[in-house]
Design an enzyme around this catalytic site. Structure first.
Site, PDB file in Angstrom:
ATOM      1  N   GLU A   1       0.841  -1.186   0.000  1.00  0.00           N
ATOM      2  CA  GLU A   1       0.000   0.000   0.000  1.00  0.00           C
ATOM      3  C   GLU A   1       0.877   1.235   0.000  1.00  0.00           C
ATOM      4  O   GLU A   1       1.990   1.228   0.496  1.00  0.00           O
ATOM      5  CB  GLU A   1      -0.904  -0.014   1.231  1.00  0.00           C
ATOM      6  CG  GLU A   1      -1.910  -1.151   1.146  1.00  0.00           C
ATOM      7  CD  GLU A   1      -2.860  -1.184   2.335  1.00  0.00           C
ATOM      8  OE1 GLU A   1      -3.217  -0.107   2.841  1.00  0.00           O
ATOM      9  OE2 GLU A   1      -3.227  -2.279   2.743  1.00  0.00           O
TER      10      GLU A   1
ATOM     11  N   CYS B   1       3.463   8.591   0.824  1.00  0.00           N
ATOM     12  CA  CYS B   1       4.052   7.678   1.794  1.00  0.00           C
ATOM     13  C   CYS B   1       4.231   6.343   1.081  1.00  0.00           C
ATOM     14  O   CYS B   1       3.251   5.715   0.681  1.00  0.00           O
ATOM     15  CB  CYS B   1       3.055   7.588   2.949  1.00  0.00           C
ATOM     16  SG  CYS B   1       3.425   6.381   4.188  1.00  0.00           S
TER      17      CYS B   1
ATOM     18  N   CYS C   1       6.784  -6.628   7.234  1.00  0.00           N
ATOM     19  CA  CYS C   1       7.916  -6.126   8.009  1.00  0.00           C
ATOM     20  C   CYS C   1       8.365  -7.227   8.947  1.00  0.00           C
ATOM     21  O   CYS C   1       7.538  -7.920   9.529  1.00  0.00           O
ATOM     22  CB  CYS C   1       7.503  -4.885   8.813  1.00  0.00           C
ATOM     23  SG  CYS C   1       8.883  -4.115   9.691  1.00  0.00           S
TER      24      CYS C   1
ATOM     25  N   CYS D   1       6.740  -4.276  16.037  1.00  0.00           N
ATOM     26  CA  CYS D   1       6.324  -3.227  16.963  1.00  0.00           C
ATOM     27  C   CYS D   1       4.876  -3.513  17.353  1.00  0.00           C
ATOM     28  O   CYS D   1       4.045  -3.801  16.491  1.00  0.00           O
ATOM     29  CB  CYS D   1       6.478  -1.863  16.305  1.00  0.00           C
ATOM     30  SG  CYS D   1       8.173  -1.603  15.735  1.00  0.00           S
TER      31      CYS D   1
ATOM     32  N   CYS E   1       1.773  -1.703  15.803  1.00  0.00           N
ATOM     33  CA  CYS E   1       1.764  -1.513  14.343  1.00  0.00           C
ATOM     34  C   CYS E   1       1.091  -2.680  13.646  1.00  0.00           C
ATOM     35  O   CYS E   1       1.351  -3.844  13.955  1.00  0.00           O
ATOM     36  CB  CYS E   1       3.191  -1.352  13.822  1.00  0.00           C
ATOM     37  SG  CYS E   1       3.285  -1.276  12.030  1.00  0.00           S
TER      38      CYS E   1
ATOM     39  N   CYS F   1      -0.130   6.690   7.633  1.00  0.00           N
ATOM     40  CA  CYS F   1       1.120   5.956   7.460  1.00  0.00           C
ATOM     41  C   CYS F   1       1.291   5.034   8.657  1.00  0.00           C
ATOM     42  O   CYS F   1       0.874   5.347   9.756  1.00  0.00           O
ATOM     43  CB  CYS F   1       2.302   6.920   7.420  1.00  0.00           C
ATOM     44  SG  CYS F   1       2.361   7.905   5.944  1.00  0.00           S
TER      45      CYS F   1
HETATM   46  N1  SAH Z   1       9.344   0.885   9.714  1.00  0.00           N
HETATM   47  C1  SAH Z   1       9.543   2.281   9.731  1.00  0.00           C
HETATM   48  C2  SAH Z   1       8.658   3.022   8.765  1.00  0.00           C
HETATM   49  C3  SAH Z   1       7.214   2.599   8.652  1.00  0.00           C
HETATM   50  S1  SAH Z   1       6.155   2.906  10.012  1.00  0.00           S
HETATM   51  C4  SAH Z   1       9.354   2.826  11.138  1.00  0.00           C
HETATM   52  O1  SAH Z   1       8.900   2.076  12.001  1.00  0.00           O
HETATM   53  O2  SAH Z   1       9.707   3.973  11.371  1.00  0.00           O
HETATM   54  C5  SAH Z   1       5.773   4.634   9.881  1.00  0.00           C
HETATM   55  C6  SAH Z   1       5.360   5.303  11.201  1.00  0.00           C
HETATM   56  O3  SAH Z   1       4.016   4.948  11.585  1.00  0.00           O
HETATM   57  C7  SAH Z   1       6.240   4.875  12.361  1.00  0.00           C
HETATM   58  O4  SAH Z   1       6.562   5.995  13.173  1.00  0.00           O
HETATM   59  C8  SAH Z   1       5.346   3.930  13.093  1.00  0.00           C
HETATM   60  O5  SAH Z   1       5.788   3.802  14.409  1.00  0.00           O
HETATM   61  C9  SAH Z   1       4.003   4.572  12.952  1.00  0.00           C
HETATM   62  N2  SAH Z   1       2.863   3.684  13.217  1.00  0.00           N
HETATM   63  C10 SAH Z   1       2.782   2.357  13.013  1.00  0.00           C
HETATM   64  N3  SAH Z   1       1.559   1.887  13.380  1.00  0.00           N
HETATM   65  C11 SAH Z   1       0.848   2.946  13.826  1.00  0.00           C
HETATM   66  C12 SAH Z   1      -0.489   3.095  14.330  1.00  0.00           C
HETATM   67  N4  SAH Z   1      -1.309   2.071  14.431  1.00  0.00           N
HETATM   68  N5  SAH Z   1      -0.886   4.351  14.687  1.00  0.00           N
HETATM   69  C13 SAH Z   1      -0.044   5.401  14.557  1.00  0.00           C
HETATM   70  N6  SAH Z   1       1.212   5.305  14.078  1.00  0.00           N
HETATM   71  C14 SAH Z   1       1.680   4.098  13.724  1.00  0.00           C
HETATM   72 FE1  SF4 Z   2       7.868  -2.507  11.015  1.00  0.00          FE
HETATM   73 FE2  SF4 Z   2       5.636  -1.311  11.833  1.00  0.00          FE
HETATM   74 FE3  SF4 Z   2       7.722  -1.441  13.473  1.00  0.00          FE
HETATM   75 FE4  SF4 Z   2       7.829   0.190  11.343  1.00  0.00          FE
HETATM   76  S1  SF4 Z   2       6.435   0.375  13.094  1.00  0.00           S
HETATM   77  S2  SF4 Z   2       9.422  -1.251  12.061  1.00  0.00           S
HETATM   78  S3  SF4 Z   2       6.634  -1.029   9.857  1.00  0.00           S
HETATM   79  S4  SF4 Z   2       6.534  -3.201  12.682  1.00  0.00           S
END
Ligand code: SAH
Ligand code: SF4
Length: 386
Positions: free
Chosen positions: A111, A125, A132, A136, A139, A361
């Protein structure tokens, strides 16, 4: 007497075409020079013409490259493909945000999201991986089964496909809608740095997509050893998914922290090349109710970042089905933001965009969720918080 008719040789036997959107300008020139036997100067001239048609006018058909002779057009068409990935689905939010499902190959989809009025005009974005490998806990992307790196052509292809959809050809006018690129879609870009760096080279090239490196931001969860390489290879802007101010909590929210704890991460940030008032690192901080949103944590956040040219982005948590967290209450977010504000950081709250289509994002993944995993994580989190 029989003669061998070479002109009707089986076209399927020809060498496979190279995807133009995955090649730097120098590589394009080399390919042209080698295949067509041109000297460096002539190969460069052809490259400039080809790139202008492909990246400035967005043409998909070599026949439309009218300042190139007919024979040369056929030669180039035999050498290169201008294929872009197919947009398999598109949703448009009431606020103009556009979420795309991009098909890279059959059954392999990522996406990406176009967000208007961000940066100079609008930000795209993009995804750097399918899924991934990191986990996290807040996420949605984390535990998608299929994980693979995207190639440069698949990253640049997202930009080209969206430009097609926005009707952004010819590029570069004053009314341009797409001015910024953020690597905040699916995946951890620093686990795919070689392809990401190559994609950035093509995107930033003044004769390519022509979006300057100052307007390209790479977000990482904190792959510390790759941060200096990112700076050296791309000179892109850096964003860090911080989300916690102590290691005990960050170990749970962003588990890569167990390998590269906060102190090491911030040391790598401090050493990022070219930092200053106009070139700051963005620290992302997702607001999780009762987890990381106290006044004391806001003060600690400010203290941690005091020696780094920084911007702070407070992101209201975007919930997904089965998520083990809730978004902090609005009052709490404002109180937290106030403390950050008073420390000199301007408008730190990132307004959620495209919420009606789950397009924020970091929220990019199909609806098949990691529900059971989230129950386990809830337990771990409670345990970690004692
Ligand atoms: N993997 C990289 C880039 C992709 S995530 C990273 O983790 O930085 C992009 C951003 O969205 C990151 O700051 C992540 O922590 C945040 N993010 C992920 N899931 C989210 C959610 N459910 N609500 C708000 N932000 C989120
Ligand atoms: Fe991967 Fe989501 Fe963590 Fe970014 S925030 S490193 S996309 S698991």
């Amino acid at each position: 007497m029989t003669t061998l008719d070479l002109t009707s040789a089986n076209p399927d036997a020809a060498a496979p075409k190279r995807a133009l959107f995955g090649l730097s300008r120098a590589e394009t020139a080399d390919a042209i020079g080698e295949a067509l036997g041109l000297d460096v100067k002539k190969a460069r001239m052809r490259t400039n013409q080809l790139w202008r048609w492909a990246y400035h006018y967005g043409v998909t058909d070599f026949e439309r490259m009218t300042d190139i002779g007919k024979e040369m057009r056929a030669d180039l068409a035999a050498l290169f493909s201008l294929d872009r990935p197919r947009i398999a689905a598109r949703q448009i939010s009431v606020d103009g945000t556009r979420k795309y499902l991009i098909e890279l190959s059959p059954a392999v989809e990522v996406e990406c999201v176009f967000i208007p009025d961000v940066g100079r005009a609008g930000a795209l974005c993009v995804s750097s991986q399918v899924g991934c490998t990191l986990n996290c806990t807040f996420c949605h992307t984390g535990t998608q089964k299929l994980v693979r790196n995207l190639s440069a052509v698949e990253i640049v292809g997202q930009v080209i496909a969206v430009k097609d959809d926005l009707g952004e050809w010819p590029s570069g006018g004053d009314d341009r809608r797409l001015s910024n690129i953020v690597f905040m879609g699916m995946g951890e870009p620093l686990y795919n740095l070689d392809h990401v760096a190559r994609a950035i080279e093509i995107i930033a090239d003044g004769d390519g997509v022509s979006i300057s490196r100052r307007r390209i931001t790479v977000s990482t969860s904190g792959v510390v050893p790759e941060i200096p390489r990112l700076g050296a290879m791309t000179n892109a802007m850096l964003a860090i998914s911080l989300h916690a101010t102590n290691d005990t909590l960050r170990d749970v929210l962003v588990p890569i922290n167990k390998k590269y704890p906060i102190a090491e991460l911030l040391a790598a940030c401090k050493a990022y090349p070219g930092l200053g008032n106009t070139r700051r690192i963005t620290f992302e901080y997702v607001m999780l109710k009762g987890v990381n949103d106290t006044d004391a944590e806001a003060r600690e956040l400010v203290r941690l970042l005091k020696d780094i040219p920084a911007k702070i982005n407070l992101i209201p948590f975007n919930p997904w089905p089965g998520a083990p967290y809730e978004c902090s209450d609005w009052d709490r977010i404002e109180a937290f933001a106030d403390i950050v504000n008073r420390a000199g950081y301007a408008s730190p709250i990132r307004t959620p965009r495209g919420r009606d289509i789950s397009a924020a994002c970091g929220q990019l993944k199909s609806e098949s969720v990691k529900q059971r995993a989230s129950d386990r994580l809830k337990e771990r989190l409670e345990a970690a918080q004692g």
